[in-house]
Design a protein around this motif. Structure first.
Motif, mmCIF file in Angstrom:
data_model
loop_
_atom_site.group_PDB
_atom_site.id
_atom_site.type_symbol
_atom_site.label_atom_id
_atom_site.label_comp_id
_atom_site.label_asym_id
_atom_site.label_seq_id
_atom_site.Cartn_x
_atom_site.Cartn_y
_atom_site.Cartn_z
ATOM 1 N N UNK A 182 38.489 52.240 68.083
ATOM 2 C CA UNK A 182 37.806 52.264 69.368
ATOM 3 C C UNK A 182 36.882 51.061 69.532
ATOM 4 N N UNK A 183 36.312 50.662 68.407
ATOM 5 C CA UNK A 183 35.400 49.525 68.437
ATOM 6 C C UNK A 183 36.153 48.215 68.665
ATOM 7 N N UNK A 184 37.174 48.018 67.849
ATOM 8 C CA UNK A 184 37.904 46.746 67.899
ATOM 9 C C UNK A 184 38.658 46.575 69.215
ATOM 10 N N UNK A 185 39.164 47.686 69.745
ATOM 11 C CA UNK A 185 39.974 47.583 70.962
ATOM 12 C C UNK A 185 39.196 47.970 72.216
ATOM 13 N N UNK A 186 37.903 47.954 72.051
ATOM 14 C CA UNK A 186 37.007 48.343 73.119
ATOM 15 C C UNK A 186 37.455 47.861 74.507
ATOM 16 N N UNK A 187 37.684 46.549 74.619
ATOM 17 C CA UNK A 187 38.005 45.986 75.946
ATOM 18 C C UNK A 187 39.353 46.474 76.477
ATOM 19 N N UNK A 188 40.352 46.484 75.586
ATOM 20 C CA UNK A 188 41.690 46.909 76.017
ATOM 21 C C UNK A 188 41.662 48.371 76.453
ATOM 22 N N UNK A 189 41.004 49.188 75.658
ATOM 23 C CA UNK A 189 40.977 50.618 75.961
ATOM 24 C C UNK A 189 40.244 50.882 77.268
ATOM 25 N N UNK A 190 39.216 50.133 77.467
ATOM 26 C CA UNK A 190 38.443 50.320 78.694
ATOM 27 C C UNK A 190 39.319 50.025 79.907
ATOM 28 N N UNK A 191 40.074 48.954 79.808
ATOM 29 C CA UNK A 191 40.929 48.577 80.926
ATOM 30 C C UNK A 191 41.945 49.680 81.214
ATOM 31 N N UNK A 192 42.385 50.374 80.150
ATOM 32 C CA UNK A 192 43.382 51.413 80.364
ATOM 33 C C UNK A 192 42.754 52.739 80.776
ATOM 34 N N UNK A 193 41.504 52.839 80.561
ATOM 35 C CA UNK A 193 40.771 54.072 80.810
ATOM 36 C C UNK A 193 40.275 54.185 82.232
ATOM 37 N N UNK A 194 39.999 53.026 82.768
ATOM 38 C CA UNK A 194 39.156 53.058 83.946
ATOM 39 C C UNK A 194 39.794 53.779 85.125
ATOM 40 N N UNK A 195 39.002 54.651 85.679
ATOM 41 C CA UNK A 195 39.391 55.365 86.895
ATOM 42 C C UNK A 195 38.265 55.148 87.878
#
Ligand code: ADP
Ligand code: MG
Length: 500
Positions: A393-406
């Motif tokens: 979650x830490x390392x992929x913070x930015x990627x995950x956020x982009x996929x998370x955002x609603x």
């Protein structure tokens, strides 16, 4: 010609960027690249970046980059503001470095800096048809040395791009969404030019494995110890560059002959030829000549032949005559299998929980999935720490956020209104004063970029405005962001606040 296990070793610097092709000694001794060559390299780097990072990210951070001077082994890349420069330095420096090195071995350093006034020469060459290209494009834009076979290999036509040995059939993970395309590709590699499979037309969204399968066909064929088969693989873009170069150097006959002498011609991303009428015409003739001579054609595109509007009808008809196979979006199961296979190949210990997490979160395309896994593994290797759910979650913070955002339109309206100090009600009011109209346009622009709402839906949320009003707002703001660095930064700031 066995695959070299070293090929799949992770190089933290390169991450998901393919390793630079090998250059021969001749390349190193050759004279420096001309301005046109550099510009061509730059154009390709930009389009690869765009493919790699996706449209939204590209438009947000990278579109305004322009090419600066080349000084010895250093190339300058300009951005219009410090804000953008810092962002690009912080997030894309490695990628830019790797891409430059794969295009031009001389370049050792990319200097990302503020500047670039009047950098209009940066217009994307790739967007124009051949006739508008500058001269001198006839020198090879990619190293000819083959990664897979010695460059003297008589079975490799000179003009073809090197095949990437990582993309073989064995490393392609098969599941429901791609089994048909895989079977067709296998079949063509076993028995090229069989009736019913010529041409083979592979299509599907970005990052679903089209290029992988084409390379796999080429690799398989060139490994056969039966009579040598001439395989040429190139992108449609490359086809166009070669064609234009041939016209410039008055060697179109040679170009035609070379192409027509191959046994298997593979052209990737054919959608690139849309709007490039002369190149399309040339491709059509090559295509016919080869098929009539019993040679195999493999083509890929992002859409099916019938959906490729913009390609000439007669070409579309012929493209659809053989076997048409699509690569569907991946399923959860396929994503898991791909991740497992890639982790195994990289000899990395990745807990199943982490693989499941990634397969759940990153659903868009395999390239991104692979890139995320590579980043995780590189990080773990660098710091000598095991991979855990937390570290993921830490390392992929930015990627995950982009996929998370609603993000909702209401949120956007609220933030934008606050930023410019106007009433929230003015987002839907009929007032047309610039002081409220401009922020309203920014909110529409952000709504288009950050949500999956359609233009009419966005219009309705802004006081029942027409979708053409939204469209106008989106293009107006996009323009302003380009022209006015200060304004651009404000919009970026808002976006970042909304995304965080
Ligand atoms: P496309 O050409 O369709 O945009 P690519 O063939 O370039 O996609 O695939 C993107 C990346 O994902 C490549 O690194 C490729 O190896 C990988 N990939 C895609 N599909 C698969 C699969 N089924 N198994 C293994 N790797 C895959
Ligand atoms: Mg591709």
């Amino acid at each position: 010609m066995d695959s070299n296990p070293g090929d799949t070793k992770l190089n933290p610097g390169a991450l998901d960027v393919p390793p630079p092709p090998v250059r021969s000694a001749m390349d190193r001794a050759s004279p420096p690249d001309t301005a046109e060559q550099l510009q061509d390299q730059w154009t390709r780097i930009r389009s690869r970046l765009q493919q790699d990072v996706g449209d939204v990210e590209y438009r947000t951070w990278l579109r305004q980059m322009t090419l600066g001077n080349v000084d010895g082994d250093e190339v300058a890349v300009h951005l219009p503001s410090r804000f953008l420069r810092d962002w690009v330095r912080g997030h894309y420096a490695d990628k830019l470095n790797a891409l430059w090195q794969s295009e031009n071995k001389r370049i050792r350093r990319v200097d990302i800096r503020v500047g670039g006034a009047g950098a209009s020469a940066d217009a994307s060459l790739a967007e124009r048809d051949g006739s508008a290209l500058p001269g001198d494009a006839d020198t090879p834009d990619m190293p000819m040395a083959d990664q897979m076979a010695p460059s003297s290999d008589p079975t490799r036509p000179e003009m073809a791009a090197p095949l990437d040995t990582r993309f073989e059939f064995d490393s392609f993970v098969v599941g429901k969404p791609n089994e048909f395309a895989y079977a067709c590709a296998r079949r063509v590699a076993e028995r090229p030019s069989s009736p019913g499979f010529n041409p083979l037309f592979l299509y599907g969204g970005v990052g679903l494995g089209k290029t992988h399968l084409m390379h796999a066909i080429g690799i398989e064929l060139s490994r056969r110890d039966a009579a040598p088969i001439q395989v040429a693989y190139m992108s449609a873009e490359k086809f166009m560059y070669r064609f234009i170069a041939a016209i410039r150097s008055q060697s179109t006959m040679e170009f035609k002959e070379q192409l027509r002498s191959v046994d298997v011609l593979m052209v990737d991303d054919l959608q690139f030829l849309i709007g490039k009428d002369n190149t399309q015409e040339e491709f059509f003739h090559t295509f016919n000549a080869l098929v009539d001579a019993g040679k195999q054609i493999v083509v890929s595109a992002d859409k099916s032949p019938s959906d490729l509007s913009g390609l000439e009808d007669r070409l579309r008809t012929r493209l659809g005559c053989g076997m048409v196979a699509d690569l569907h979006a991946t399923t959860f199961e396929l994503r898991i299998s791909i991740l497992e296979a890639k982790a195994l190949r990289a000899e990395a210990q990745v807990p199943p929980k982490v693989l499941e997490f990634l397969a759940h979160k990153i659903t868009s395309n395999v390239r991104e999935l692979e890139g995320s896994l590579n980043r995780l593994i590189a990080h773990a290797n660098l710091f000598g720490r095991p991979i855990t759910l937390e570290s993921t979650q830490e390392v992929l913070h930015d990627i995950l956020k982009a996929h998370d955002r609603r993000i909702t339109i209401e949120e956007i309206q609220k933030r934008v209104a606050e930023h410019w100090n106007i009433r929230l009600a003015d987002m839907s009011s009929a007032r047309r004063a610039r002081a409220v109209a401009r922020p309203r346009q920014v909110a529409m622009y952000l709504a288009k970029q950050l949500t999956s709402r359609s233009l009419p839906e966005i219009g309705r949320k802004f006081g029942n405005r027409d979708h053409t009003t939204v469209m106008h707002a989106v293009s107006r703001i996009a323009e302003l962001v380009e022209q006015d660095a200060d304004f651009g930064e404000r919009v970026e700031l808002l976006r970042r606040m909304l995304e965080s």
